[in-house]
Motif scaffolding. Structure first.
Motif, PDB file in Angstrom:
ATOM      1  N   UNK A   1       0.831  -1.194   0.000  1.00 36.44           N
ATOM      2  CA  UNK A   1       0.000   0.000   0.000  1.00 36.44           C
ATOM      3  C   UNK A   1       0.870   1.251   0.000  1.00 36.44           C
ATOM      4  N   UNK A   2       0.293   2.350  -0.448  1.00 36.94           N
ATOM      5  CA  UNK A   2       0.916   3.668  -0.312  1.00 36.94           C
ATOM      6  C   UNK A   2       0.465   4.212   1.038  1.00 36.94           C
ATOM      7  N   UNK A   3       1.354   4.200   2.019  1.00 39.47           N
ATOM      8  CA  UNK A   3       0.928   4.505   3.379  1.00 39.47           C
ATOM      9  C   UNK A   3       0.477   5.960   3.533  1.00 39.47           C
ATOM     10  N   UNK A   4       1.047   6.857   2.744  1.00 39.05           N
ATOM     11  CA  UNK A   4       0.615   8.252   2.808  1.00 39.05           C
ATOM     12  C   UNK A   4      -0.739   8.411   2.127  1.00 39.05           C
ATOM     13  N   UNK A   5      -0.828   7.905   0.913  1.00 46.08           N
ATOM     14  CA  UNK A   5      -2.070   8.041   0.131  1.00 46.08           C
ATOM     15  C   UNK A   5      -3.253   7.388   0.827  1.00 46.08           C
ATOM     16  N   UNK A   6      -3.030   6.245   1.484  1.00 45.29           N
ATOM     17  CA  UNK A   6      -4.133   5.506   2.081  1.00 45.29           C
ATOM     18  C   UNK A   6      -4.291   5.767   3.583  1.00 45.29           C
ATOM     19  N   UNK A   7      -3.528   6.723   4.092  1.00 46.25           N
ATOM     20  CA  UNK A   7      -3.774   7.216   5.437  1.00 46.25           C
ATOM     21  C   UNK A   7      -3.251   6.364   6.579  1.00 46.25           C
ATOM     22  N   UNK A   8      -2.187   5.582   6.338  1.00 46.38           N
ATOM     23  CA  UNK A   8      -1.600   4.791   7.419  1.00 46.38           C
ATOM     24  C   UNK A   8      -0.479   5.575   8.097  1.00 46.38           C
ATOM     25  N   UNK A   9      -0.315   5.338   9.381  1.00 44.64           N
ATOM     26  CA  UNK A   9       0.811   5.946  10.105  1.00 44.64           C
ATOM     27  C   UNK A   9       2.098   5.179   9.848  1.00 44.64           C
ATOM     28  N   UNK A  10       1.988   3.867   9.655  1.00 45.35           N
ATOM     29  CA  UNK A  10       3.161   3.028   9.409  1.00 45.35           C
ATOM     30  C   UNK A  10       2.698   1.700   8.828  1.00 45.35           C
ATOM     31  N   UNK A  11       3.653   0.929   8.344  1.00 44.43           N
ATOM     32  CA  UNK A  11       3.348  -0.396   7.809  1.00 44.43           C
ATOM     33  C   UNK A  11       4.468  -1.352   8.186  1.00 44.43           C
ATOM     34  N   UNK A  12       4.126  -2.631   8.262  1.00 45.13           N
ATOM     35  CA  UNK A  12       5.127  -3.687   8.383  1.00 45.13           C
ATOM     36  C   UNK A  12       5.182  -4.379   7.036  1.00 45.13           C
ATOM     37  N   UNK A  13       6.368  -4.449   6.459  1.00 48.29           N
ATOM     38  CA  UNK A  13       6.529  -5.058   5.138  1.00 48.29           C
ATOM     39  C   UNK A  13       7.615  -6.113   5.170  1.00 48.29           C
ATOM     40  N   UNK A  14       7.466  -7.078   4.281  1.00 50.15           N
ATOM     41  CA  UNK A  14       8.470  -8.135   4.121  1.00 50.15           C
ATOM     42  C   UNK A  14       8.942  -8.054   2.692  1.00 50.15           C
TER      43      UNK A  14
END
Length: 303
Positions: free
Chosen positions: A132-145
């Motif tokens: 996901x685009x964390x800024x565009x979709x309104x997330x504060x942070x993400x965990x990615x692998x």
């Protein structure tokens, strides 16, 4: 001369491609900008900018300073953010995105502990396997692998994700154990739709020599749990991370295939938009995840 301010002015001039635009962004006068650049060049005893009435360009010295100055200013901003946010009590809604299987297996058990530590933080966790685009979709942070990192964001490594080839004992008994990557061509694979290399499975032997096989897959899925279930049902061989199949391997429900060959590893990352103005709630969550997943990650620990 305030050298830090001079570096800030220099970086802004380069970014804005002009003295007047830099002065406007810095809320100062073009004369002040000119003075800072002149003083910085005098201090360094080198010209940083080639200037004419119509064009401005960096000298080789200016190019070298620009990249380093940007890094220095980012570090200063990060230090200021840490100090200023340290005094704030983490609070409010914290929106987190994470991969589905990893989120269920290894993050979900941690949330209660985190919320007991930080009761004023309200978690809003979305589990989605796509990036996901964390800024565009309104997330504060993400965990990615990912092996690709996070080009447009800032990332902090939490753990390493090891990949393995495996299949059920019933499948191995019926079809035989592959002894080399070439033997995989005589077997059935279960493909993962989001894999960057699709059905091309790459690995290194004990001598470090690369091998690549385009695996004949009888099934594809965009979900690791579905691939795991298909392998447990004897459908074929899967390429999956130990955070998903580690318990099955330890219990004997799945068996390693080509254990002497090394598959590419992935990084488990905490990703957030910027080091600048990092909120207290994001900062404490990242520190919490680093502590919980440090050393040998839980999915690779032998109980």
């Amino acid at each position: 001369m305030d050298r830090l301010r001079a570096l800030e002015v220099f970086v802004e001039v380069v970014k804005r491609d002009g003295f007047a635009r830099a002065a406007e962004a810095l809320d100062t006068s073009p004369a002040n900008v000119t003075r800072y650049i002149s003083d910085l060049e005098a201090h360094l005893q080198t010209r940083l900018l080639n200037r004419s009435s119509r064009k401005m360009s960096l000298t080789s010295s200016g190019e070298a300073l620009f990249e380093r100055a940007k890094s220095i200013l980012d570090d200063v901003a990060e230090a200021e953010a840490i100090v200023s946010s340290a005094a704030l009590q983490p609070h409010g809604v914290l929106r987190i995105n994470a991969p589905l299987s990893f989120g269920v297996l290894h993050l979900a058990p941690l949330w209660a502990k985190f919320m007991r530590l930080y009761p004023q933080v309200e978690l809003d966790v979305s589990l989605i396997d796509r990036v996901v685009d964390i800024v565009e979709e309104g997330y504060d942070m993400a965990v990615r692998i990912s092996r690709a990192g996070a080009a447009s964001n800032v990332a902090r490594k939490l753990a390493t994700s090891h990949n393995v080839l495996c299949a059920s004992p019933d499948y191995i008994q019926q079809r035989g154990m592959p002894r080399s990557p070439a033997d995989l061509l005589q077997h059935d694979g279960i493909g993962y739709s989001y894999a960057a290399t699709a059905d091309a499975w790459h690995m290194l032997d004990a001598a470090g020599q690369p091998h690549s096989v385009r695996m004949p897959c009888v099934m594809h899925t965009n979900n690791g749990d579905t691939a795991r279930a298909a392998a447990l049902g004897g459908l074929g061989i899967i390429w999956q991370p130990t955070f998903l199949v580690g318990a099955d391997l330890r219990a004997g429900r799945l068996q390693r295939v080509l254990p002497d060959y090394h598959l590419p590893e992935m990084d488990v990352l905490a990703v957030y938009p910027s080091r600048r103005h990092l909120s207290a709630k994001v900062r404490v969550m990242i520190d919490f995840l680093v502590q919980e997943l440090s050393g040998t990650p839980p999915w690779d620990r032998v109980a």
